[in-house]
Write an enzyme that holds these catalytic residues in place. Structure first.
Site, mmCIF file in Angstrom:
data_model
loop_
_atom_site.group_PDB
_atom_site.id
_atom_site.type_symbol
_atom_site.label_atom_id
_atom_site.label_comp_id
_atom_site.label_asym_id
_atom_site.label_seq_id
_atom_site.Cartn_x
_atom_site.Cartn_y
_atom_site.Cartn_z
ATOM 1 N N LYS A 152 -0.647 4.921 4.485
ATOM 2 C CA LYS A 152 -1.539 4.004 5.204
ATOM 3 C C LYS A 152 -1.040 3.787 6.623
ATOM 4 C CE LYS A 152 -3.941 -0.420 4.853
ATOM 5 N NZ LYS A 152 -5.217 0.172 5.260
ATOM 6 N N HIS B 267 0.841 -1.207 0.000
ATOM 7 C CA HIS B 267 0.000 0.000 0.000
ATOM 8 C C HIS B 267 0.868 1.247 0.000
ATOM 9 C CE1 HIS B 267 -3.236 -2.779 1.252
ATOM 10 N NE2 HIS B 267 -4.039 -1.877 0.698
HETATM 11 P P1 NAD Z 1 -7.515 9.060 4.584
HETATM 12 O O1 NAD Z 1 -6.536 9.222 5.697
HETATM 13 O O2 NAD Z 1 -7.219 9.668 3.264
HETATM 14 O O3 NAD Z 1 -8.948 9.581 5.028
HETATM 15 C C1 NAD Z 1 -9.479 9.403 6.301
HETATM 16 C C2 NAD Z 1 -10.311 10.626 6.611
HETATM 17 O O4 NAD Z 1 -10.996 10.378 7.841
HETATM 18 C C3 NAD Z 1 -9.457 11.881 6.788
HETATM 19 O O5 NAD Z 1 -9.990 12.960 6.017
HETATM 20 C C4 NAD Z 1 -9.546 12.141 8.276
HETATM 21 O O6 NAD Z 1 -9.457 13.533 8.605
HETATM 22 C C5 NAD Z 1 -10.917 11.565 8.594
HETATM 23 N N1 NAD Z 1 -11.099 11.309 10.017
HETATM 24 C C6 NAD Z 1 -10.172 10.923 10.919
HETATM 25 N N2 NAD Z 1 -10.713 10.848 12.140
HETATM 26 C C7 NAD Z 1 -12.021 11.184 11.996
HETATM 27 C C8 NAD Z 1 -13.092 11.323 12.902
HETATM 28 N N3 NAD Z 1 -12.917 11.124 14.202
HETATM 29 N N4 NAD Z 1 -14.303 11.694 12.415
HETATM 30 C C9 NAD Z 1 -14.474 11.947 11.103
HETATM 31 N N5 NAD Z 1 -13.489 11.866 10.197
HETATM 32 C C10 NAD Z 1 -12.269 11.472 10.636
HETATM 33 O O7 NAD Z 1 -7.720 7.490 4.457
HETATM 34 P P2 NAD Z 1 -8.388 6.673 3.259
HETATM 35 O O8 NAD Z 1 -7.313 6.131 2.382
HETATM 36 O O9 NAD Z 1 -9.487 7.463 2.652
HETATM 37 O O10 NAD Z 1 -8.980 5.430 4.056
HETATM 38 C C11 NAD Z 1 -9.960 5.629 5.056
HETATM 39 C C12 NAD Z 1 -10.281 4.297 5.725
HETATM 40 O O11 NAD Z 1 -10.868 3.418 4.771
HETATM 41 C C13 NAD Z 1 -9.058 3.560 6.278
HETATM 42 O O12 NAD Z 1 -9.441 2.894 7.467
HETATM 43 C C14 NAD Z 1 -8.728 2.564 5.189
HETATM 44 O O13 NAD Z 1 -8.040 1.437 5.674
HETATM 45 C C15 NAD Z 1 -10.133 2.200 4.748
HETATM 46 N N6 NAD Z 1 -10.238 1.669 3.402
HETATM 47 C C16 NAD Z 1 -11.123 0.673 3.239
HETATM 48 C C17 NAD Z 1 -11.357 0.164 1.975
HETATM 49 C C18 NAD Z 1 -12.420 -0.881 1.801
HETATM 50 O O14 NAD Z 1 -12.677 -1.307 0.671
HETATM 51 N N7 NAD Z 1 -13.093 -1.320 2.874
HETATM 52 C C19 NAD Z 1 -10.664 0.677 0.864
HETATM 53 C C20 NAD Z 1 -9.761 1.721 1.064
HETATM 54 C C21 NAD Z 1 -9.564 2.222 2.341
#
Ligand code: NAD
Length: 258
Positions: A150, A146
């Site tokens: 991450k 990744h």
């Molecule tokens: P990212 O860091 O780009 O985005 C996360 C966002 O959440 C940020 O904007 C952050 O400010 C916000 N955030 C943090 N704490 C928060 C809170 N208390 N309340 C509201 N918002 C909050 O990360 P990303 O790459 O977009 O990934 C987000 C999540 O999704 C991660 O846990 C990642 O592992 C997961 N993910 C899951 C899949 C899937 O298919 N299930 C795919 C990609 C990513």
């Protein structure tokens, strides 16, 4: 009438694409985009009539959360208070949060997946069966790659692949999973399941399951080309949840993968 949708983590990599693609998704109307107070885009309009906020809107029918585990508690409380369905993509949940999610799913429909792509959910359904067919003499290792941003490791997807293999082959995750290898006494023990996390550049997500014995190797690779594959899966799950009975559903349920 379209279901009122809130995206949590809306300022993140996944959240921004969710907000954009939600606009072209039938049956859903975006009414809220939530992110932490300090997010640089707070107060800006992310979709017509919807500004990024650290507050949930007054009402909603459906929430999609791709944030961080710190954000998930508020999301669960909001869904319970609103009787709103939930699509949860956030990975790295604590055991207490997993319990809270199960409790919520007795009240509202919840879809959860560590990986929302159709291809990966097909692999979740098959990697264990392949391991079982190959038998005990095949060493199994999972390698996930990744982007450098991450936070959690190994990925939730890699852990789900490991869970599927353990469940179909009688391995025990807490006993048999070996994270990386290091040092002079790192000889592979038979029956273990190796797990390796690479963090580099802007890799969206590559997962490999390696089955190897003396004489041959099978490698199954899954490569996500862009985040939209997960985003479309999450939006499809949200559409599917509308009108469903309370329960904890997987993406396999949503996609109808046997
Ligand atoms: P990212 O860091 O780009 O985005 C996360 C966002 O959440 C940020 O904007 C952050 O400010 C916000 N955030 C943090 N704490 C928060 C809170 N208390 N309340 C509201 N918002 C909050 O990360 P990303 O790459 O977009 O990934 C987000 C999540 O999704 C991660 O846990 C990642 O592992 C997961 N993910 C899951 C899949 C899937 O298919 N299930 C795919 C990609 C990513």
């Amino acid at each position: 009438m379209a279901a009122k949708l809130v995206v949590v983590g809306a300022g993140g990599r996944m959240g921004q694409r969710l907000v954009t693609l939600a606009q072209e998704t039938d049956g859903l109307t975006l009414v809220g985009a939530v992110d932490v107070g300090g997010h640089p885009k707070q107060g800006t309009e992310v979709s017509p009539g919807v500004t990024l906020s650290d507050q949930f809107p007054e009402t909603a029918d459906m929430v999609i959360d791709f944030s961080l585990p710190e954000g998930t508690d508020k999301t669960l409380a909001f869904c319970a208070a609103q009787n709103a369905g939930l699509v949860l993509g956030t990975t790295g949940l604590s055991d207490a949060q997993k319990d809270a999610l199960r409790a919520l799913s007795r009240q509202v429909p919840v879809a959860q997946a560590t990986n929302m792509s159709v291809g990966m959910n097909t692999l979740f359904a098959t990697v264990g069966k392949i391991a079982k067919m190959l038998g005990e003499d095949y060493d199994i290792e999972i390698v996930e790659q990744h982007h450098r941003f991450k936070k959690d490791a190994p990925s939730g997807t890699a852990l789900s692949l490991a869970e599927a293999i353990c469940s179909d082959t009688g391995r025990d995750m807490s006993r048999d999973l070996v994270h990386g290898r290091d040092g002079k006494e790192a000889l592979r023990k038979k029956g273990t399941l190796g797990m390796h996390a690479v963090r580099a550049g802007d890799i969206v997500g590559i997962h490999s399951v390696i089955y190897s014995t003396l004489g041959e190797t099978i490698t199954i690779n899954h490569t996500a080309h862009s985040r939209d594959t997960f985003v479309r899966g999450a939006l499809r799950a949200a559409q599917w949840l509308i009108g469903k009975s309370p329960g904890l559903y997987s993406l396999r349920d949503v996609l109808g993968i046997e």
